[in-house]
Design an enzyme around this catalytic site. Structure first.
Site, mmCIF file in Angstrom:
data_model
loop_
_atom_site.group_PDB
_atom_site.id
_atom_site.type_symbol
_atom_site.label_atom_id
_atom_site.label_comp_id
_atom_site.label_asym_id
_atom_site.label_seq_id
_atom_site.Cartn_x
_atom_site.Cartn_y
_atom_site.Cartn_z
ATOM 1 N N GLU A 23 44.526 41.320 34.256
ATOM 2 C CA GLU A 23 44.020 40.000 34.391
ATOM 3 C C GLU A 23 42.666 40.005 33.766
ATOM 4 O O GLU A 23 41.639 40.529 34.444
ATOM 5 C CB GLU A 23 43.865 39.727 35.972
ATOM 6 C CG GLU A 23 45.222 39.948 36.679
ATOM 7 C CD GLU A 23 45.889 38.200 36.586
ATOM 8 O OE1 GLU A 23 45.285 37.421 36.055
ATOM 9 O OE2 GLU A 23 46.967 38.406 36.968
ATOM 10 N N CYS B 85 37.035 33.305 36.447
ATOM 11 C CA CYS B 85 37.791 33.394 35.065
ATOM 12 C C CYS B 85 38.502 32.035 34.770
ATOM 13 O O CYS B 85 39.035 31.905 33.635
ATOM 14 C CB CYS B 85 38.835 34.502 35.338
ATOM 15 S SG CYS B 85 39.806 34.246 36.792
HETATM 16 P P1 NDP Z 1 34.244 44.519 33.722
HETATM 17 O O1 NDP Z 1 35.480 44.587 32.701
HETATM 18 O O2 NDP Z 1 33.008 44.925 33.367
HETATM 19 O O3 NDP Z 1 34.711 45.519 34.930
HETATM 20 C C1 NDP Z 1 35.937 45.480 35.862
HETATM 21 C C2 NDP Z 1 36.052 46.633 36.633
HETATM 22 O O4 NDP Z 1 36.327 47.665 35.586
HETATM 23 C C3 NDP Z 1 34.997 47.034 37.292
HETATM 24 O O5 NDP Z 1 35.268 47.629 38.524
HETATM 25 C C4 NDP Z 1 34.137 48.185 36.291
HETATM 26 O O6 NDP Z 1 33.476 48.990 36.939
HETATM 27 C C5 NDP Z 1 35.421 48.539 35.896
HETATM 28 N N1 NDP Z 1 35.676 49.557 34.673
HETATM 29 C C6 NDP Z 1 34.482 49.920 33.940
HETATM 30 N N2 NDP Z 1 34.677 50.416 32.810
HETATM 31 C C7 NDP Z 1 36.033 51.085 33.047
HETATM 32 C C8 NDP Z 1 36.781 52.110 32.571
HETATM 33 N N3 NDP Z 1 36.500 52.693 31.332
HETATM 34 N N4 NDP Z 1 37.958 52.454 33.378
HETATM 35 C C9 NDP Z 1 38.476 51.995 34.437
HETATM 36 N N5 NDP Z 1 37.424 51.093 34.864
HETATM 37 C C10 NDP Z 1 36.343 50.588 34.458
HETATM 38 O O7 NDP Z 1 34.266 43.111 34.360
HETATM 39 P P2 NDP Z 1 33.377 42.551 35.197
HETATM 40 O O8 NDP Z 1 33.171 43.070 36.613
HETATM 41 O O9 NDP Z 1 32.168 42.117 34.389
HETATM 42 O O10 NDP Z 1 33.907 41.021 35.502
HETATM 43 C C11 NDP Z 1 33.788 39.949 34.885
HETATM 44 C C12 NDP Z 1 35.130 39.725 34.138
HETATM 45 O O11 NDP Z 1 36.357 39.540 34.794
HETATM 46 C C13 NDP Z 1 35.162 38.409 33.371
HETATM 47 O O12 NDP Z 1 35.786 38.301 31.836
HETATM 48 C C14 NDP Z 1 36.313 37.737 33.904
HETATM 49 O O13 NDP Z 1 37.055 36.653 33.091
HETATM 50 C C15 NDP Z 1 37.281 38.669 34.309
HETATM 51 N N6 NDP Z 1 38.105 37.905 35.388
HETATM 52 C C16 NDP Z 1 39.271 37.680 35.290
HETATM 53 C C17 NDP Z 1 39.903 37.378 36.392
HETATM 54 C C18 NDP Z 1 41.633 37.258 36.120
HETATM 55 O O14 NDP Z 1 42.347 37.023 37.325
HETATM 56 N N7 NDP Z 1 41.968 36.992 34.967
HETATM 57 C C19 NDP Z 1 39.563 36.953 37.541
HETATM 58 C C20 NDP Z 1 37.987 37.173 37.713
HETATM 59 C C21 NDP Z 1 37.427 37.968 36.820
HETATM 60 P P3 NDP Z 1 31.815 48.608 36.922
HETATM 61 O O15 NDP Z 1 31.671 47.251 37.569
HETATM 62 O O16 NDP Z 1 31.363 49.849 37.995
HETATM 63 O O17 NDP Z 1 31.493 48.955 35.587
#
Ligand code: NDP
Length: 521
Positions: A250, A284
Site C-alpha cells: 500500500e 495517501c
Molecule cells: P516509509 O516508507 O518511510 O516507512 C514505512 C514503514 O517502513 C516504516 O515503519 C518504516 O520504518 C519501515 N521501513 C523503512 N525501511 C524499511 C526497510 N528497509 N525494511 C522494512 N521496513 C522499513 O513511509 P512513511 O512512514 O514515511 O509514510 C509515508 C508514506 O506512506 C507516504 O508515501 C504515503 O503515501 C504512504 N501511505 C500509503 C497508504 C496506503 O494505504 N496506500 C496509507 C498511508 C500512507 P521507520 O519509520 O522506522 O523508518
C-alpha cells in the site's frame, strides 16, 4: 525537528553507537513524550517464533470464536478510546475529531465488520467442476501463519490495526513494526490487547527503525502487509521477492480531483478543503491536484481560498482546531520545495506557503493556482497541506492529465450528473474513484482499498483482502467409485488414444453438438 538531526538511520545515532531506544516527540510542541525499544534483529526473530507457537491454537479455532475474541479487543478499544485519542493528539498532533473518527471509529467498525463476516467469507466453498464431474472440489482458506505488518506514521492506529485485525480474524498471528516516528500509539494498542486478556504472543509489536522492519521480513514470516512510501516499498517488495514471501504493498498516492463544469460549487469547494487539509494533508488519498473545468475554475478557486482562510490551525491538545501539526518534520521541507518549484514556474501562491510559529511543526494550508505538469507539485506525492489547481478546457483533458501519473491510488470526480460522474470514473486509472465525495473509502471496510501502478498491489479491506490473509487450499475428493483402473492413467494404448481424440472433437470441435456427434460415426 531536533530529533531528526541526531538520527542517521537504521537505529544508529550520530555518535556511531547503536541506540537501544527510539524517542517520540509531540509534533505540536516539540516535547519529548516517551521512548520505545529499538528492537534488535535477534529479538525480532524470537518474537516471530513466539508468534508461530501462539498461532497454532488460534488458527485451529473456528472463525466465529476468533471473531468473538476480536470483539473483546474492540470493546476494550472503545472503553479506552479517550486514552487512545489523547495519545494520538499528542504523538501525531492531529485534531481530536480526526483521532476519534478516522482512527478509533474506523478500527471499531472494521473489527465489528470482519468479526461478523469472517465465518461466511472464509467458509470452505465447493466448486462445481465443469469437466471432472466425478470429483468434488472444495476451496479452503487456511491461515498463513505469522503475518507481519509494517506501517507508517500518518494513521498510526488505524492502518496497522486494520491489517492486524484482518490477519487475526483470518487465523494468523501478527507482528507489527510501527513507524519510528509514532511508536507509542502501537505500544498502547498492544497494552489494550494484553489488558483484554487476549493471547499475549498472538499480537506483538516490535518498535524500531527501518532495520527492525528489515529484520522482521527475514524472521520466518509467511505474509506481509506494508504501508509506506514508494521508495521503501520497492526495497521491501524486493526483500519479500528474494524470500518468496507474498505481500500487499500500500504505497503513495497522487489523487486527482476533477471538477466538472456542472459540479456543485459549495459542495466541491468544501470537499477540496477537507480532502486536501484533513490530517494536514498527510493522507495517501489526499486531494493532491485539482483539475477544474474553465467554466467553474475561478469561482471554485476563490471559494477554496476563502474556506482555507477560515481553517483554525494549532496545537490540538489545547483547543479544537481543524488542522493540526506536521507529524514527520521532513514533510515541511518537501512542501517548501514543491512550492518554490511551482512558483518559479509560474504558479500563484493564493494562500499559505509558510511554516507556523513556535517550537511545533506546523505548515499553513496552502492553495496554489495556475499549476501545470512541469511542476513537481502536480507530479510527485506532496503528503502535506498543499492543494494545487490547474485550469482545463475539457473533461477529456482532465482525464488525460489525471491519468498522466506513475501513481494510481484514489481519484475524485465532482459532477451534478451522477451518471456522467460514474462514466468518467470508469476512465480514470486508480484503485478507487469516488464520485461527489472525498477520503471516505478509507473507512469502507467492506470495499477493496489499494492502488495500481506504483501505488502498489494487493488490497486492504473487502472480502478478497480477508481471504488473501489465508493460503488458498484446494481439496479434491472422488464422488463416485471409479474402479481400480482409471482410463486417464497408464497404460497408454492405441485404442484409448483414439477414444480421447474423438472426445477432443466431441467436446471442443466447431459446429453444433448434433454435427459433432454425427462426425464421430
Ligand atoms: P516509509 O516508507 O518511510 O516507512 C514505512 C514503514 O517502513 C516504516 O515503519 C518504516 O520504518 C519501515 N521501513 C523503512 N525501511 C524499511 C526497510 N528497509 N525494511 C522494512 N521496513 C522499513 O513511509 P512513511 O512512514 O514515511 O509514510 C509515508 C508514506 O506512506 C507516504 O508515501 C504515503 O503515501 C504512504 N501511505 C500509503 C497508504 C496506503 O494505504 N496506500 C496509507 C498511508 C500512507 P521507520 O519509520 O522506522 O523508518
Amino acid at each position: 525537528m531536533g530529533h531528526m538531526a541526531s538520527v542517521v538511520g537504521n537505529g544508529v545515532v550520530s555518535n556511531g553507537q547503536a541506540s537501544t531506544k527510539i524517542r517520540s516527540y509531540a509534533p505540536a510542541t516539540g516535547e519529548l513524550i516517551g521512548e520505545a525499544p529499538n528492537t534488535s534483529a535477534e529479538e525480532v526473530r524470537l518474537a516471530v517464533q513466539r508468534a508461530h507457537r501462539a498461532q497454532e491454537a488460534w488458527g485451529a479455532l473456528p472463525a466465529e470464536e476468533r471473531g468473538a475474541r476480536i470483539l473483546r479487543f474492540r470493546d476494550a478499544i472503545v472503553d479506552r478510546s479517550d486514552e487512545i485519542v489523547d495519545l494520538l493528539v499528542r504523538e501525531c498532533g492531529k485534531p481530536r475529531h480526526e483521532a476519534l473518527l478516522h482512527e478509533v471509529m474506523v478500527v471499531a467498525d472494521l473489527a465489528t465488520h470482519f468479526a461478523r463476516v469472517a465465518p461466511k467469507v472464509l467458509a470452505p466453498r465447493e466448486i462445481p467442476l465443469h469437466l471432472m464431474k466425478h470429483r468434488k472440489s472444495t476451496v479452503h482458506h487456511v491461515p498463513r501463519g505469522v503475518v507481519a505488518v509494517i506501517s507508517p506514521w500518518n494513521y498510526p492506529f488505524q492502518l496497522p490495526l486494520r491489517d492486524a485485525i484482518m490477519a487475526l480474524v483470518a487465523g494468523n498471528a501478527v507482528v507489527l513494526k510501527p513507524s519510528e516516528v509514532t511508536p507509542l500509539i502501537a505500544l498502547k494498542a498492544k497494552e489494550i490487547w494484553d489488558g483484554a486478556g487476549l493471547p499475549e504472543d498472538l499480537f506483538q509489536v516490535v518498535t524500531g527503525y527501518g532495520a527492525t522492519g528489515a529484520a522482521l521480513i527475514d524472521s520466518g514470516i509467511q505474509f506481509l502487509v506494508f504501508t509506506g512510501g514508494v521508495a521503501t516499498g520497492k526495497r521491501v517488495a524486493a526483500a519479500c521477492g528474494e524470500r518468496l514471501i507474498p505481500c500487499v504493498m500500500e504505497l503513495g498516492g497522487k489523487a486527482p480531483l476533477i471538477a466538472c463544469a456542472d459540479a456543485e460549487l459549495e459542495k466541491t469547494a468544501r470537499a477540496i478543503v477537507f480532502g486536501g487539509f484533513s490530517n494536514a494533508g498527510q493522507v495517501c488519498i489526499s486531494v493532491e491536484r485539482v483539475y477544474a473545468h474553465r467554466d467553474i475554475h475561478d469561482r471554485l478557486l476563490d471559494r477554496v481560498v476563502e474556506l482555507t482562510r477560515e481553517l483554525r490551525q494549532g496545537d490540538p491538545s489545547q483547543e479544537f482546531v481543524d488542522v493540526g501539526a506536521i507529524i514527520f518534520p521532513h514533510q515541511i521541507e518537501i512542501a517548501e520545495k514543491h512550492i518554490a518549484d511551482a512558483v518559479s514556474k509560474g504558479a500563484e501562491l493564493r494562500i499559505g506557503g509558510e511554516r507556523g510559529p513556535g517550537p511545533g511543526q506546523f505548515f499553513a494550508p496552502t492553495v496554489l493556482a495556475n499549476c501545470n505538469h512541469t511542476m513537481t507539485v502536480m507530479k510527485d506525492e506532496i503528503f502535506g497541506p498543499i492543494v494545487p489547481f490547474m485550469r482545463v478546457s475539457t473533461e477529456e483533458e482532465a482525464v488525460r492529465l489525471a491519468n498522466e501519473s506513475h501513481l494510481g491510488l484514489n481519484a475524485y470526480v465532482y459532477s451534478a450528473d451522477r451518471e456522467h460522474g460514474r462514466r468518467l470514473a470508469e476512465r480514470i486509472e486508480a484503485g478507487s474513484v469516488l464520485v461527489n465525495d472525498v477520503l471516505n473509502n478509507g473507512a469502507t471496510s467492506d470495499a477493496p482499498f489499494g492502488g495500481i501502478k506504483q501505488s502498489g498491489f494487493g488490497r486492504a479491506m473487502g472480502d478478497d483482502a480477508l481471504r488473501e490473509m489465508c493460503a488458498t487450499k484446494h481439496i479434491s475428493v472422488d464422488r463416485i467409485p471409479m474402479g481400480e483402473k482409471d482410463p486417464l492413467q497408464f497404460p497408454y494404448t492405441e485404442k484409448s488414444y483414439a477414444w480421447f481424440k474423438k472426445g477432443l472433437r466431441l467436446m471442443f470441435g466447431g459446429g453444433s453438438l448434433a454435427k459433432r456427434i454425427g462426425d464421430l460415426f
